[in-house]
Design a protein around this motif. Sequence first.
Motif, mmCIF file in Angstrom:
data_model
loop_
_atom_site.group_PDB
_atom_site.id
_atom_site.type_symbol
_atom_site.label_atom_id
_atom_site.label_comp_id
_atom_site.label_asym_id
_atom_site.label_seq_id
_atom_site.Cartn_x
_atom_site.Cartn_y
_atom_site.Cartn_z
ATOM 1 N N PRO A 50 0.815 -1.228 0.000
ATOM 2 C CA PRO A 50 0.000 0.000 0.000
ATOM 3 C C PRO A 50 0.846 1.274 0.000
ATOM 4 O O PRO A 50 0.480 2.254 -0.640
ATOM 5 C CB PRO A 50 -0.820 -0.108 1.279
ATOM 6 C CG PRO A 50 -0.842 -1.550 1.591
ATOM 7 C CD PRO A 50 0.462 -2.102 1.106
ATOM 8 N N ASN A 51 1.956 1.258 0.709
ATOM 9 C CA ASN A 51 2.828 2.438 0.724
ATOM 10 C C ASN A 51 3.406 2.703 -0.655
ATOM 11 O O ASN A 51 3.611 3.846 -1.042
ATOM 12 C CB ASN A 51 3.958 2.259 1.735
ATOM 13 C CG ASN A 51 3.448 2.209 3.150
ATOM 14 O OD1 ASN A 51 2.373 2.712 3.433
ATOM 15 N ND2 ASN A 51 4.205 1.593 4.033
ATOM 16 N N THR A 52 3.676 1.655 -1.402
ATOM 17 C CA THR A 52 4.216 1.798 -2.749
ATOM 18 C C THR A 52 3.174 2.377 -3.697
ATOM 19 O O THR A 52 3.487 3.190 -4.556
ATOM 20 C CB THR A 52 4.689 0.435 -3.277
ATOM 21 O OG1 THR A 52 5.645 -0.092 -2.370
ATOM 22 C CG2 THR A 52 5.304 0.554 -4.644
ATOM 23 N N ALA A 57 -0.432 7.453 -8.679
ATOM 24 C CA ALA A 57 -1.097 8.377 -9.609
ATOM 25 C C ALA A 57 -0.269 9.637 -9.808
ATOM 26 O O ALA A 57 -0.143 10.133 -10.921
ATOM 27 C CB ALA A 57 -2.480 8.722 -9.096
ATOM 28 N N ARG A 58 0.293 10.147 -8.733
ATOM 29 C CA ARG A 58 1.089 11.368 -8.841
ATOM 30 C C ARG A 58 2.367 11.140 -9.643
ATOM 31 O O ARG A 58 2.754 11.961 -10.469
ATOM 32 C CB ARG A 58 1.430 11.884 -7.441
ATOM 33 C CG ARG A 58 2.096 13.239 -7.480
ATOM 34 C CD ARG A 58 2.509 13.735 -6.107
ATOM 35 N NE ARG A 58 3.625 12.925 -5.626
ATOM 36 C CZ ARG A 58 3.652 12.264 -4.467
ATOM 37 N NH1 ARG A 58 2.615 12.303 -3.679
ATOM 38 N NH2 ARG A 58 4.694 11.550 -4.119
ATOM 39 N N MET A 104 3.413 10.924 -17.475
ATOM 40 C CA MET A 104 3.474 9.930 -18.551
ATOM 41 C C MET A 104 2.136 9.716 -19.239
ATOM 42 O O MET A 104 2.072 9.109 -20.293
ATOM 43 C CB MET A 104 3.964 8.591 -17.993
ATOM 44 C CG MET A 104 5.384 8.637 -17.505
ATOM 45 S SD MET A 104 5.900 7.051 -16.861
ATOM 46 C CE MET A 104 5.750 7.356 -15.120
ATOM 47 N N ARG A 105 1.065 10.207 -18.620
ATOM 48 C CA ARG A 105 -0.259 10.013 -19.198
ATOM 49 C C ARG A 105 -0.555 11.065 -20.248
ATOM 50 O O ARG A 105 -0.113 12.204 -20.137
ATOM 51 C CB ARG A 105 -1.319 10.078 -18.098
ATOM 52 C CG ARG A 105 -1.373 8.783 -17.314
ATOM 53 C CD ARG A 105 -2.472 8.820 -16.288
ATOM 54 N NE ARG A 105 -1.794 9.058 -15.012
ATOM 55 C CZ ARG A 105 -2.266 9.792 -14.040
ATOM 56 N NH1 ARG A 105 -3.416 10.384 -14.160
ATOM 57 N NH2 ARG A 105 -1.592 9.948 -12.927
ATOM 58 N N PRO A 106 -1.329 10.701 -21.279
ATOM 59 C CA PRO A 106 -1.688 11.687 -22.307
ATOM 60 C C PRO A 106 -2.642 12.733 -21.729
ATOM 61 O O PRO A 106 -3.209 12.560 -20.660
ATOM 62 C CB PRO A 106 -2.374 10.859 -23.386
ATOM 63 C CG PRO A 106 -2.880 9.652 -22.680
ATOM 64 C CD PRO A 106 -1.909 9.390 -21.562
#
Length: 57
Positions: free
Chosen positions: A29-31, A36-37, A42-44
């Motif tokens: 969970p920590n990983t 998302a941040r 890298m996301r379009p």
Amino acid sequence: MPRLSLLLALLCAGLAGCGGMNRAVGVLPNTLDDLARRTEPMRPGQQPGDEALAATR
């Protein structure tokens, strides 16, 4: 088949007993917390329908 089930059960019991599962449950969970941040660059950009999807959440 019963031997495979027994082997898997022993493996899981061994991991749980030595703390391996406890470490995995604490680290994963920590990983994923800031995934998302970190992947945002890298996301379009915006795509058609993104606003509609965001409104349903």
